[in-house]
Design a protein around this motif. Structure first.
Motif, mmCIF file in Angstrom:
data_model
loop_
_atom_site.group_PDB
_atom_site.id
_atom_site.type_symbol
_atom_site.label_atom_id
_atom_site.label_comp_id
_atom_site.label_asym_id
_atom_site.label_seq_id
_atom_site.Cartn_x
_atom_site.Cartn_y
_atom_site.Cartn_z
ATOM 1 N N GLY A 184 87.712 -27.927 35.873
ATOM 2 C CA GLY A 184 86.357 -28.472 34.951
ATOM 3 C C GLY A 184 85.197 -28.303 35.486
ATOM 4 O O GLY A 184 84.301 -28.284 34.513
ATOM 5 N N TRP A 185 84.850 -28.003 36.743
ATOM 6 C CA TRP A 185 83.426 -27.616 37.284
ATOM 7 C C TRP A 185 83.112 -26.257 37.018
ATOM 8 O O TRP A 185 82.046 -25.869 37.157
ATOM 9 C CB TRP A 185 83.604 -27.874 38.863
ATOM 10 N N TYR A 186 84.030 -25.491 36.269
ATOM 11 C CA TYR A 186 83.768 -24.134 35.867
ATOM 12 C C TYR A 186 83.467 -24.468 34.469
ATOM 13 O O TYR A 186 82.435 -23.285 33.837
ATOM 14 C CB TYR A 186 84.881 -23.056 36.127
ATOM 15 N N LYS A 187 83.970 -24.979 33.663
ATOM 16 C CA LYS A 187 83.750 -24.778 32.049
ATOM 17 C C LYS A 187 82.446 -25.365 31.816
ATOM 18 O O LYS A 187 82.207 -26.597 31.889
ATOM 19 C CB LYS A 187 84.693 -25.534 31.397
ATOM 20 N N GLY A 188 81.474 -24.342 30.997
ATOM 21 C CA GLY A 188 80.372 -24.976 30.402
ATOM 22 C C GLY A 188 79.199 -24.882 31.501
ATOM 23 O O GLY A 188 78.119 -25.255 31.195
ATOM 24 N N PHE A 189 79.321 -24.606 32.865
ATOM 25 C CA PHE A 189 78.357 -24.942 33.743
ATOM 26 C C PHE A 189 77.855 -23.566 34.630
ATOM 27 O O PHE A 189 76.561 -23.339 34.700
ATOM 28 C CB PHE A 189 78.597 -26.118 34.651
ATOM 29 N N VAL A 190 78.725 -23.183 35.427
ATOM 30 C CA VAL A 190 78.265 -22.241 36.552
ATOM 31 C C VAL A 190 77.563 -21.195 35.917
ATOM 32 O O VAL A 190 76.655 -20.704 36.278
ATOM 33 C CB VAL A 190 79.773 -21.875 37.260
ATOM 34 N N HIS A 191 78.020 -20.733 34.545
ATOM 35 C CA HIS A 191 77.391 -19.335 33.962
ATOM 36 C C HIS A 191 76.064 -19.717 33.636
ATOM 37 O O HIS A 191 75.071 -18.826 33.288
ATOM 38 C CB HIS A 191 78.284 -19.003 32.589
ATOM 39 N N ARG A 192 75.486 -21.032 33.591
ATOM 40 C CA ARG A 192 74.199 -21.272 33.031
ATOM 41 C C ARG A 192 73.037 -20.469 33.942
ATOM 42 O O ARG A 192 71.984 -20.556 33.501
ATOM 43 C CB ARG A 192 73.818 -22.747 33.171
ATOM 44 N N LYS A 193 73.408 -20.029 34.959
ATOM 45 C CA LYS A 193 72.594 -19.294 36.005
ATOM 46 C C LYS A 193 72.165 -18.082 35.113
ATOM 47 O O LYS A 193 70.954 -17.499 35.269
ATOM 48 C CB LYS A 193 73.133 -18.820 37.150
ATOM 49 N N TRP A 224 88.555 -17.438 35.207
ATOM 50 C CA TRP A 224 87.405 -18.169 34.679
ATOM 51 C C TRP A 224 86.291 -17.663 35.615
ATOM 52 O O TRP A 224 85.190 -18.270 35.609
ATOM 53 C CB TRP A 224 87.696 -19.426 34.718
ATOM 54 N N SER A 225 86.311 -16.407 36.412
ATOM 55 C CA SER A 225 85.249 -16.179 37.263
ATOM 56 C C SER A 225 83.977 -15.580 36.618
ATOM 57 O O SER A 225 84.029 -14.617 35.949
ATOM 58 C CB SER A 225 85.729 -15.161 38.060
ATOM 59 N N THR A 226 82.962 -16.251 36.861
ATOM 60 C CA THR A 226 81.554 -15.558 36.171
ATOM 61 C C THR A 226 81.188 -14.368 37.127
ATOM 62 O O THR A 226 80.536 -13.980 36.456
ATOM 63 C CB THR A 226 80.512 -16.563 36.313
ATOM 64 N N SER A 227 81.473 -14.306 38.317
ATOM 65 C CA SER A 227 81.215 -13.175 38.999
ATOM 66 C C SER A 227 81.700 -11.945 38.384
ATOM 67 O O SER A 227 81.268 -10.668 38.254
ATOM 68 C CB SER A 227 81.725 -13.389 40.595
ATOM 69 N N ALA A 228 83.157 -12.232 37.842
ATOM 70 C CA ALA A 228 83.991 -10.998 37.289
ATOM 71 C C ALA A 228 83.372 -10.607 36.119
ATOM 72 O O ALA A 228 83.218 -9.178 35.688
ATOM 73 C CB ALA A 228 85.493 -11.277 37.215
ATOM 74 N N LEU A 229 82.914 -11.576 35.277
ATOM 75 C CA LEU A 229 82.355 -11.215 34.053
ATOM 76 C C LEU A 229 81.166 -10.620 33.972
ATOM 77 O O LEU A 229 80.767 -9.761 33.331
ATOM 78 C CB LEU A 229 82.286 -12.526 33.281
ATOM 79 N N PHE A 230 80.245 -10.944 35.265
ATOM 80 C CA PHE A 230 78.878 -10.492 35.254
ATOM 81 C C PHE A 230 79.158 -8.991 35.642
ATOM 82 O O PHE A 230 78.436 -8.185 35.005
ATOM 83 C CB PHE A 230 78.010 -11.128 36.685
ATOM 84 N N SER A 231 80.095 -8.713 36.554
ATOM 85 C CA SER A 231 80.285 -7.204 36.563
ATOM 86 C C SER A 231 80.622 -6.255 35.441
ATOM 87 O O SER A 231 79.893 -5.309 35.340
ATOM 88 C CB SER A 231 81.185 -6.964 37.879
#
Length: 337
Positions: free
Chosen positions: A91-100, A212-219
């Motif tokens: 839940g703490w990943y969905k909709g938030f961490v990627h806002r960086k 759900w990793s934003t780090s993976a998606l960023f790469s």
């Protein structure tokens, strides 16, 4: 437009945010503006803190945040694991961490992003100098991982992009600390990337265990866009290759800052990854918490009011520990109902 620093925060990471802001003032300077991107709407303490810091502001472009919310959540829903109840996204990943990533359309022409669970340890002039020649600057060791340790499946991504696998590994990077420029990722670019990730199934290049990793998606985003970059850990200058993780790398505390143990190399930041925010809250209240370089964190957290810094750290009582374990079990069970 001008240069500045971004971080992502809310009231949950208040103590960490304060420590980071203090470390920026001490080791980078009070001249550089800092903008806090809201992790969510829980910002009462964050807004209160900003009032006492003339160089700190709150990111206010909600349309940009919403753009990234929509992009990330649409993309993740296209992953094969998205509909598997065994692998529900935290839940703490969905909709938030990627806002960086809203930083790419923020108020700074050039910027450096710090995760809130970090402390700045030296000036960032060298990062801005690198941005004169490239579009992205990193300082992490993601590129050194091999086998199933990578969050992105290099063979699949290489096949999608029609390039050698050996070309993929050196381009892997993290998203906890990076420098870049305004406009590198905007609405037009995201539309193009969304097509690749969903319609061309590029999202399947992210491993199931961390879908759900934003780090993976960023790469994937930076590799697909063929973004120019410089990673200090790949520098020909050995003095620039350092560790940065509190839970893994050895550092020496000297003159109020941490240095890489081997060679006493200056580090850009220490990253307290893998330590939950509740641990820092308890630490600041005087509880003995198993966090490496805890004293360093406390020094920066209470830099402006040292009299409030806990003088001794005490172990939590047996009853407190038992209650925490029971509550943890209840939360885990609750996820299945």
């Amino acid at each position: 437009m001008f240069s500045g620093i971004y971080t992502l925060a809310n009231d949950t990471v208040y103590d960490q945010m304060v420590a980071l802001l203090n470390s920026i003032e001490k080791n980078i300077g009070t001249h550089i503006p800092v903008c806090i991107i809201p992790y969510n709407d829980h910002l009462r303490k964050v807004k209160w803190e900003i009032q006492s810091r003339p160089n700190v502001t709150l990111f206010s472009n909600l349309s940009v945040i919403q753009q990234w919310d929509n992009f990330i959540n649409d993309v993740w829903e296209a992953h094969p694991r998205a509909k598997d109840p065994k692998y529900l996204r935290p839940g703490w990943y969905k909709g938030f961490v990627h806002r960086k990533f809203a930083a790419f359309e923020g108020e700074f022409e050039r910027f450096v992003f710090f995760d809130a669970d970090s402390l700045a340890m030296k000036p960032i002039d060298d990062i801005f100098q690198c941005l004169d020649k490239t579009n992205l600057v990193f300082n992490d060791w993601e590129h050194s991982k091999r086998g199933d340790k990578t969050e992105v499946i290099p063979e699949k991504l290489a096949e999608k992009l029609n390039c050698p696998v050996a070309d993929i590994y050196p381009q892997f990077h993290c998203d906890s600390f990076f420098g870049s420029k305004y406009g590198l990722f905007n609405g037009e670019v995201l539309a193009r990337l969304k097509n690749f990730l969903i319609n061309e199934q590029g999202i399947q290049c992210v491993r199931d265990r961390c879908w759900w990793s934003t780090s993976a998606l960023f790469s994937i985003l930076t590799i697909k866009e063929n973004c120019s970059f410089f990673n200090f850990t790949q520098s020909e200058n050995g003095q620039e290759r350092t560790g940065n993780c509190a839970d893994a790398d050895p550092f020496i505390y000297k003159g109020g800052v941490l240095y890489n143990e081997q060679g006493l190399k200056p580090i850009h930041r220490i990253h307290y990854m893998n330590y939950p925010s509740i641990g820092f809250s308890r630490l600041c209240k005087g509880e003995a918490v198993n966090i490496r370089y805890a004293d360093t964190f406390l020094d920066y957290r209470f830099l402006k009011d040292p009299s409030q810094k806990p003088q001794t750290l005490k172990e939590p009582s047996s009853l407190t520990q038992m209650n925490r374990k029971v509550n943890s079990v209840i939360k885990k069970v609750g996820k299945f109902f």
